[in-house]
Design a protein around this motif. Structure first.
Motif, PDB file in Angstrom:
ATOM      1  N   ALA A  26       0.861  -1.227   0.115  1.00  0.00           N
ATOM      2  CA  ALA A  26      -0.038   0.146   0.100  1.00  0.00           C
ATOM      3  C   ALA A  26       0.936   1.306   0.028  1.00  0.00           C
ATOM      4  CB  ALA A  26      -1.015  -0.163   1.312  1.00  0.00           C
ATOM      5  N   LEU A  27       1.881   1.317   0.827  1.00  0.00           N
ATOM      6  CA  LEU A  27       2.906   2.328   0.769  1.00  0.00           C
ATOM      7  C   LEU A  27       3.297   2.564  -0.427  1.00  0.00           C
ATOM      8  CD1 LEU A  27       4.449   1.830   4.164  1.00  0.00           C
ATOM      9  CD2 LEU A  27       3.155   3.918   3.635  1.00  0.00           C
ATOM     10  N   ARG A  28       3.867   1.486  -1.150  1.00  0.00           N
ATOM     11  CA  ARG A  28       4.568   1.628  -2.551  1.00  0.00           C
ATOM     12  C   ARG A  28       3.612   2.034  -3.427  1.00  0.00           C
ATOM     13  NH1 ARG A  28       8.492  -3.876  -2.224  1.00  0.00           N
ATOM     14  NH2 ARG A  28       9.857  -3.052  -0.839  1.00  0.00           N
ATOM     15  N   ALA A  29       2.533   1.609  -3.446  1.00  0.00           N
ATOM     16  CA  ALA A  29       1.466   2.038  -4.530  1.00  0.00           C
ATOM     17  C   ALA A  29       0.864   3.520  -4.077  1.00  0.00           C
ATOM     18  CB  ALA A  29       0.346   0.852  -4.664  1.00  0.00           C
ATOM     19  N   GLY A  30       1.271   4.043  -3.108  1.00  0.00           N
ATOM     20  CA  GLY A  30       0.544   5.292  -2.866  1.00  0.00           C
ATOM     21  C   GLY A  30      -0.883   5.211  -2.162  1.00  0.00           C
ATOM     22  N   ILE A  31      -1.317   4.125  -1.878  1.00  0.00           N
ATOM     23  CA  ILE A  31      -2.776   3.993  -1.403  1.00  0.00           C
ATOM     24  C   ILE A  31      -2.687   4.300   0.103  1.00  0.00           C
ATOM     25  CG2 ILE A  31      -4.728   2.480  -1.472  1.00  0.00           C
ATOM     26  CD1 ILE A  31      -3.451   0.698  -3.200  1.00  0.00           C
ATOM     27  N   GLN A  37      -0.084  14.426   9.817  1.00  0.00           N
ATOM     28  CA  GLN A  37       1.013  14.844   8.871  1.00  0.00           C
ATOM     29  C   GLN A  37       1.730  13.588   8.711  1.00  0.00           C
ATOM     30  OE1 GLN A  37       1.303  17.703   7.932  1.00  0.00           O
ATOM     31  NE2 GLN A  37      -0.695  18.170   8.963  1.00  0.00           N
ATOM     32  N   ARG A  38       1.310  12.324   8.627  1.00  0.00           N
ATOM     33  CA  ARG A  38       1.886  10.970   8.334  1.00  0.00           C
ATOM     34  C   ARG A  38       1.259  10.190   7.390  1.00  0.00           C
ATOM     35  NH1 ARG A  38      -0.063   6.774  11.330  1.00  0.00           N
ATOM     36  NH2 ARG A  38      -1.249   7.520  12.883  1.00  0.00           N
ATOM     37  N   PRO A  39       1.823   9.567   6.249  1.00  0.00           N
ATOM     38  CA  PRO A  39       1.091   8.766   5.315  1.00  0.00           C
ATOM     39  C   PRO A  39       0.565   7.522   6.060  1.00  0.00           C
ATOM     40  CG  PRO A  39       3.288   8.855   4.818  1.00  0.00           C
ATOM     41  CD  PRO A  39       3.152   9.791   6.080  1.00  0.00           C
ATOM     42  N   LEU A  40      -0.485   7.061   5.909  1.00  0.00           N
ATOM     43  CA  LEU A  40      -1.011   5.763   6.555  1.00  0.00           C
ATOM     44  C   LEU A  40      -1.524   4.903   5.468  1.00  0.00           C
ATOM     45  CD1 LEU A  40      -1.783   4.296   9.315  1.00  0.00           C
ATOM     46  CD2 LEU A  40      -4.088   5.216   9.099  1.00  0.00           C
ATOM     47  N   PRO A  41      -1.072   3.675   5.126  1.00  0.00           N
ATOM     48  CA  PRO A  41      -1.620   2.909   4.211  1.00  0.00           C
ATOM     49  C   PRO A  41      -3.225   2.441   4.631  1.00  0.00           C
ATOM     50  CG  PRO A  41       0.213   1.694   5.577  1.00  0.00           C
ATOM     51  CD  PRO A  41       0.012   3.120   5.888  1.00  0.00           C
ATOM     52  N   VAL A  42      -3.827   2.335   3.646  1.00  0.00           N
ATOM     53  CA  VAL A  42      -5.380   1.985   3.882  1.00  0.00           C
ATOM     54  C   VAL A  42      -5.854   0.721   3.076  1.00  0.00           C
ATOM     55  CG1 VAL A  42      -5.945   4.657   4.684  1.00  0.00           C
ATOM     56  CG2 VAL A  42      -5.800   3.711   2.055  1.00  0.00           C
ATOM     57  N   LEU A  43      -4.935  -0.292   3.235  1.00  0.00           N
ATOM     58  CA  LEU A  43      -5.239  -1.594   2.811  1.00  0.00           C
ATOM     59  C   LEU A  43      -5.729  -2.519   3.825  1.00  0.00           C
ATOM     60  CD1 LEU A  43      -3.019  -2.254  -0.395  1.00  0.00           C
ATOM     61  CD2 LEU A  43      -5.519  -1.658  -0.111  1.00  0.00           C
ATOM     62  N   GLY A  44      -6.048  -2.049   5.149  1.00  0.00           N
ATOM     63  CA  GLY A  44      -6.649  -2.768   6.253  1.00  0.00           C
ATOM     64  C   GLY A  44      -7.881  -3.306   5.725  1.00  0.00           C
ATOM     65  N   GLY A  45      -8.736  -2.525   5.212  1.00  0.00           N
ATOM     66  CA  GLY A  45     -10.096  -2.983   4.850  1.00  0.00           C
ATOM     67  C   GLY A  45     -10.076  -4.194   4.022  1.00  0.00           C
ATOM     68  N   PRO A  46      -9.307  -4.128   2.841  1.00  0.00           N
ATOM     69  CA  PRO A  46      -9.317  -5.324   2.107  1.00  0.00           C
ATOM     70  C   PRO A  46      -9.116  -6.490   2.817  1.00  0.00           C
ATOM     71  CG  PRO A  46      -8.477  -3.705   0.935  1.00  0.00           C
ATOM     72  CD  PRO A  46      -8.826  -3.056   2.317  1.00  0.00           C
ATOM     73  N   ALA A  47      -8.041  -6.598   3.794  1.00  0.00           N
ATOM     74  CA  ALA A  47      -7.825  -7.634   4.701  1.00  0.00           C
ATOM     75  C   ALA A  47      -9.245  -8.246   5.591  1.00  0.00           C
ATOM     76  CB  ALA A  47      -6.691  -7.222   5.596  1.00  0.00           C
ATOM     77  N   VAL A  48      -9.699  -7.172   6.369  1.00  0.00           N
ATOM     78  CA  VAL A  48     -10.724  -7.401   6.961  1.00  0.00           C
ATOM     79  C   VAL A  48     -12.026  -8.086   6.282  1.00  0.00           C
ATOM     80  CG1 VAL A  48     -12.711  -6.651   8.335  1.00  0.00           C
ATOM     81  CG2 VAL A  48     -10.471  -5.845   8.689  1.00  0.00           C
ATOM     82  N   VAL A  49     -12.298  -7.443   4.957  1.00  0.00           N
ATOM     83  CA  VAL A  49     -13.149  -8.121   4.044  1.00  0.00           C
ATOM     84  C   VAL A  49     -12.933  -9.382   3.421  1.00  0.00           C
ATOM     85  CG1 VAL A  49     -14.303  -7.480   1.818  1.00  0.00           C
ATOM     86  CG2 VAL A  49     -14.046  -5.732   3.447  1.00  0.00           C
ATOM     87  N   LEU A  84     -16.364  -1.132  -4.081  1.00  0.00           N
ATOM     88  CA  LEU A  84     -16.478   0.131  -4.384  1.00  0.00           C
ATOM     89  C   LEU A  84     -15.680   1.202  -3.724  1.00  0.00           C
ATOM     90  CD1 LEU A  84     -17.680   2.284  -6.510  1.00  0.00           C
ATOM     91  CD2 LEU A  84     -19.714   2.318  -4.975  1.00  0.00           C
ATOM     92  N   GLY A  85     -15.527   0.971  -2.474  1.00  0.00           N
ATOM     93  CA  GLY A  85     -14.730   1.598  -1.330  1.00  0.00           C
ATOM     94  C   GLY A  85     -13.307   1.475  -1.646  1.00  0.00           C
ATOM     95  N   LEU A  86     -12.716   0.173  -2.211  1.00  0.00           N
ATOM     96  CA  LEU A  86     -11.598   0.092  -2.435  1.00  0.00           C
ATOM     97  C   LEU A  86     -11.212   0.896  -3.637  1.00  0.00           C
ATOM     98  CD1 LEU A  86      -8.813  -1.405  -2.149  1.00  0.00           C
ATOM     99  CD2 LEU A  86      -9.886  -3.249  -3.434  1.00  0.00           C
ATOM    100  N   VAL A  87     -12.000   0.999  -4.816  1.00  0.00           N
ATOM    101  CA  VAL A  87     -11.828   1.817  -5.916  1.00  0.00           C
ATOM    102  C   VAL A  87     -11.617   3.268  -5.294  1.00  0.00           C
ATOM    103  CG1 VAL A  87     -12.978   2.670  -8.012  1.00  0.00           C
ATOM    104  CG2 VAL A  87     -13.208   0.358  -7.444  1.00  0.00           C
ATOM    105  N   THR A  88     -12.378   3.629  -4.463  1.00  0.00           N
ATOM    106  CA  THR A  88     -12.394   5.152  -4.002  1.00  0.00           C
ATOM    107  C   THR A  88     -11.118   5.447  -3.189  1.00  0.00           C
ATOM    108  OG1 THR A  88     -14.860   5.077  -3.706  1.00  0.00           O
ATOM    109  CG2 THR A  88     -13.483   6.669  -2.492  1.00  0.00           C
ATOM    110  N   ASP A  89     -10.378   4.326  -2.577  1.00  0.00           N
ATOM    111  CA  ASP A  89      -9.287   4.566  -2.105  1.00  0.00           C
ATOM    112  C   ASP A  89      -8.199   4.805  -2.800  1.00  0.00           C
ATOM    113  OD1 ASP A  89     -10.062   4.274   0.767  1.00  0.00           O
ATOM    114  OD2 ASP A  89      -9.897   2.185   0.599  1.00  0.00           O
ATOM    115  N   VAL A  90      -8.092   3.799  -4.245  1.00  0.00           N
ATOM    116  CA  VAL A  90      -7.207   3.920  -5.039  1.00  0.00           C
ATOM    117  C   VAL A  90      -7.055   5.145  -5.945  1.00  0.00           C
ATOM    118  CG1 VAL A  90      -6.253   2.610  -7.167  1.00  0.00           C
ATOM    119  CG2 VAL A  90      -6.952   1.318  -4.954  1.00  0.00           C
TER     120      VAL A  90
END
Length: 339
Positions: A26-31, A37-49, A84-90
């Motif tokens: 997620a960090l490398r892809a910029g998601i 003031q810090r970048p937080l990767p947001v692919l925890g949702g796909p893991a839960v789903v 749809l939420g994942l598409v929104t994140d990306v």
């Protein structure tokens, strides 16, 4: 019972591992989401789903824990909302796009045979509101996950009281998956839910609550649904009132949510999560007691009063406008002066 324990344990461990594995990609892809003031990767949702759907599918496929009538459709719709939420994140879609998709999914899962068409439309509207409100709770590390776990146990207790065993097991698996995610999301978080996970959380929990209350009177049902989502409803009401008063766009993000205001009062980030988690537990407990008949529907008024007081008090807490709002206001003033 034994399968439920094994499924919940597997969901917790699998989500904890998968969330850790998705952090670096997620960090490398910029998601990422910009939080404090810090970048937080947001692919925890796909893991839960993914883990929730996988464990539920295994139970259905082996016939050990069949989901039951309508629950499979509910989970499929929640998965579509998560996609749809994942598409929104990306791709950073406008907020109205996932809102419209959530509304369409909600209209497809409401049990109209028990609610009627009028009640079904109202129930779908509540599902959309609750889903968006849970997305708003993802403004602070650990908050959406903590409130989600508490609500999942409450909704699961209501489902068990209605002998909806498949739905109860699904909610226990989901609560365990969120707990595994919280191992990486507790402040300071290393990974976040994003729109994918927060919309899935709100949609699954609100739809499950609608299923358990189908066939009951509209008044008590509205009270129980409100109690199960009281913290998310309080956050949404606070934000809407504050932005209307300040004439700011309702769908634009800003530091004016519950946890933001509590931090302005000196509460630490973990303390804010614990405080709001305790509030969610109290409200959910009232909802479960009302649903099971252990207390009268009048107890909901205490929850509503507490929400109203909290919103009115926190409205008085000054918050700083976001940089985007500040730049918009500055550019507007410059245009007026130059004009």
């Amino acid at each position: 019972m034994l399968y439920g324990i094994a499924a919940a344990t597997a969901a917790l461990l699998l989500t904890a591992v998968l969330a850790a594995l998705l952090r670096v990609p997620a960090l490398r892809a910029g998601i990422v989401d910009r939080r404090r003031q810090r970048p937080l990767p947001v692919l925890g949702g796909p893991a839960v789903v993914a883990v929730t759907c996988l464990v539920a599918w295994v139970g259905e496929w082996t016939a050990v824990a069949p989901l039951g009538e309508g629950v499979g459709r509910l989970l499929a719709a929640a998965g579509a909302v998560a996609a749809l939420g994942l598409v929104t994140d990306v791709w950073r879609l406008r907020a109205r796009v996932p809102a419209a998709g959530t509304a369409l999914a909600a209209l497809c899962v409401v049990p109209y045979d028990e609610t009627g068409w009028g009640g079904g439309v109202l129930a779908a509207g509540w599902i959309v509101i609750a889903s968006l409100a849970f997305r708003g709770l993802d403004h602070a590390d650990g908050l959406a996950g903590t409130v989600g776990v508490v609500t999942a146990f409450g909704a699961g207790a209501c489902a068990a009281a209605e002998v909806m065993d498949g739905l109860a097991v699904l909610l226990s698996v989901f609560a365990a998956a969120l707990t595994g995610f919280l191992m990486h999301n507790w402040p300071p978080a290393r990974i976040g839910l994003g729109a994918c996970g927060s919309l899935f959380t709100g949609f699954l929990l609100s739809s499950a609550a609608v299923f358990t209350r189908a066939g009951y009177g509209p008044g008590p049902t509205a009270g129980v649904l409100f109690c199960l989502a009281a913290v998310a409803a309080a956050d949404a009401a606070l934000v809407v009132l504050a932005r209307l008063a300040a004439r700011r766009p309702l769908l634009r993000r800003g530091p004016d949510h519950l946890a933001h205001r509590l931090r302005r009062l000196g509460v630490t980030p973990p303390g804010a999560v614990v405080l709001l988690g305790a509030a969610a537990f109290s409200a959910v407990l009232v909802g479960v007691l009302v649903h099971t008949g252990w207390t009268g529907a009048g107890a909901v008024l205490w929850v509503a009063g507490g929400v109203a007081v909290a919103v009115l008090v926190l409205l008085c807490v000054t918050v700083h406008p976001s940089r985007r709002d500040t730049s918009t206001q500055v550019s507007g003033h410059l245009r007026v002066r130059n004009g």
